[in-house]
Design an enzyme around this catalytic site. Structure first.
Site, mmCIF file in Angstrom:
data_model
loop_
_atom_site.group_PDB
_atom_site.id
_atom_site.type_symbol
_atom_site.label_atom_id
_atom_site.label_comp_id
_atom_site.label_asym_id
_atom_site.label_seq_id
_atom_site.Cartn_x
_atom_site.Cartn_y
_atom_site.Cartn_z
ATOM 1 N N TYR A 48 0.824 -1.222 0.000
ATOM 2 C CA TYR A 48 0.000 0.000 0.000
ATOM 3 C C TYR A 48 0.856 1.271 0.000
ATOM 4 C CZ TYR A 48 -3.857 -3.142 1.468
ATOM 5 O OH TYR A 48 -4.767 -4.168 1.562
ATOM 6 N N LYS A 73 0.957 -6.847 5.617
ATOM 7 C CA LYS A 73 0.997 -8.002 4.704
ATOM 8 C C LYS A 73 2.281 -7.974 3.883
ATOM 9 C CE LYS A 73 -3.935 -7.117 4.145
ATOM 10 N NZ LYS A 73 -3.997 -5.644 4.119
#
Ligand code: NDP
Length: 292
Positions: A48, A73
């Site tokens: 992200y 993640k």
């Protein structure tokens, strides 16, 4: 705070703030605003590009690190035993923390599953070393889970998957229940049916959801989040707008009836909004995750 007890005893807040597509320059404010109104979980990812700003938002909120559940993640480009250990170091450094509460493998790599297994072994090592409190996966389908469970010594605590009223993954959720894996819903209010589809036919404009919302003087988003909670799922709604961030957390003071839950269950179309998990490969989705 409503929490879900993971399969290793760790308590995970049931509702958290998601920050996918939240630009770095908006992330610090969104995170600190969420923590101010009572959230205790932030869901980010190396891919992200905003882990640094998530860390900054937590520090700026004044809420103690111990009271925030941080989830991140590992991206597929960092799969492999040593690369995944290093991916943890990159994420922890950007976040500015020693320990991350929950780390997930972002996607199964169907074509290179041995790399996915090596990455998971690295997560197990991080767990043994106390660098993470729980480990899990995301976007794993039943066959990926079965292949992982056949060799892993740690059952994933969480599988974060697309779940909203229009896409419910019931078979996968049943498998989670059998194996003690918590389902955490991404796009929990069906954002993907709006930003990837025809916004006029999104979950936000669904007449059934609107009718239930009207009956409780709540919004469709709040009804969807309540539905996840009552069915035992975690959920990580994303917003950058303070009013919506607050709205999405104001879901603990009402209860859907069994008929309302059944009416939402009946909205499943079986049509996925996100990519087919097996279409995700290094060739098309690989991208380097920068060093801190
Ligand atoms: P959501 O279901 O959370 O919907 C977010 C969208 O809805 C945004 O466009 C947001 O716009 C808008 N929105 C937010 N609150 C409201 C509201 N109360 N009323 C109306 N509109 C609203 O979808 P996402 O796909 O963003 O998923 C949420 C999180 O899930 C991500 O941030 C990420 O953490 C995770 N995720 C994980 C994936 C994975 O592969 N593991 C894939 C996709 C998401 P605005 O910001 O303008 O308010």
């Amino acid at each position: 705070m409503t929490t879900i007890t993971l399969n290793n005893g760790v308590e995970m807040p049931a509702v958290g703030l998601g920050v996918f597509q939240t630009p770095p320059e908006a992330t610090t404010d969104a995170v600190s605003e969420a923590l101010r109104v009572g959230y205790h979980l932030v869901d980010t990812a190396a891919s992200y590009g905003n882990e640094r700003e998530v860390g900054e938002g937590i520090r700026r909120s004044g809420v103690s690190r111990d009271d925030v559940f941080i989830e991140s993640k590992v991206w597929i480009s960092d799969y492999g035993y040593d690369s995944t250990l290093h991916a943890f170091d990159k994420s922890a450094t950007k976040l500015g923390v020693e320990q991350i509460d929950l780390v997930l493998l972002h996607q199964p790599l169907g074509t290179r599953f041995e790399l996915t297994l090596d990455a998971y072994r690295a997560l197990e090592q991080l767990l043994a070393d106390g660098k993470v409190r729980a480990v899990g996966v995301s976007n794993f389908q039943p066959d990926h889970l079965e292949r992982l469970l056949a060799v892993a010594s740690t059952v994933p605590a969480v599988n974060q998957i697309e779940v909203h009223p229009y896409f419910q993954e019931r078979e996968l959720q049943r498998l989670h229940q059998e194996r003690g894996i918590t389902t955490q819903a991404w796009s929990p209010i069906g954002g993907i049916t709006s930003y990837r589809g025809d916004a006029s036919r999104s979950t936000f404009n669904d007449p059934t959801l609107q009718g239930i919302a009207d009956a409780h003087a709540k919004s469709p988003a709040q009804v969807m989040l309540r539905w996840h909670l009552q069915e035992g799922r975690g959920a990580v709604p994303k917003s950058t707008k303070p009013a919506r961030i607050a709205e999405n957390f104001d879901v603990f003071d009402f209860e859907l009836t069994a008929d309302e839950v059944a009416a939402i269950d009946a909205l499943d179309t079986g049509v996925r909004g996100g990519p087919e998990p097996d279409s995700v490969d290094l060739e098309h989705f690989g991208m380097p995750i920068p060093e801190p």
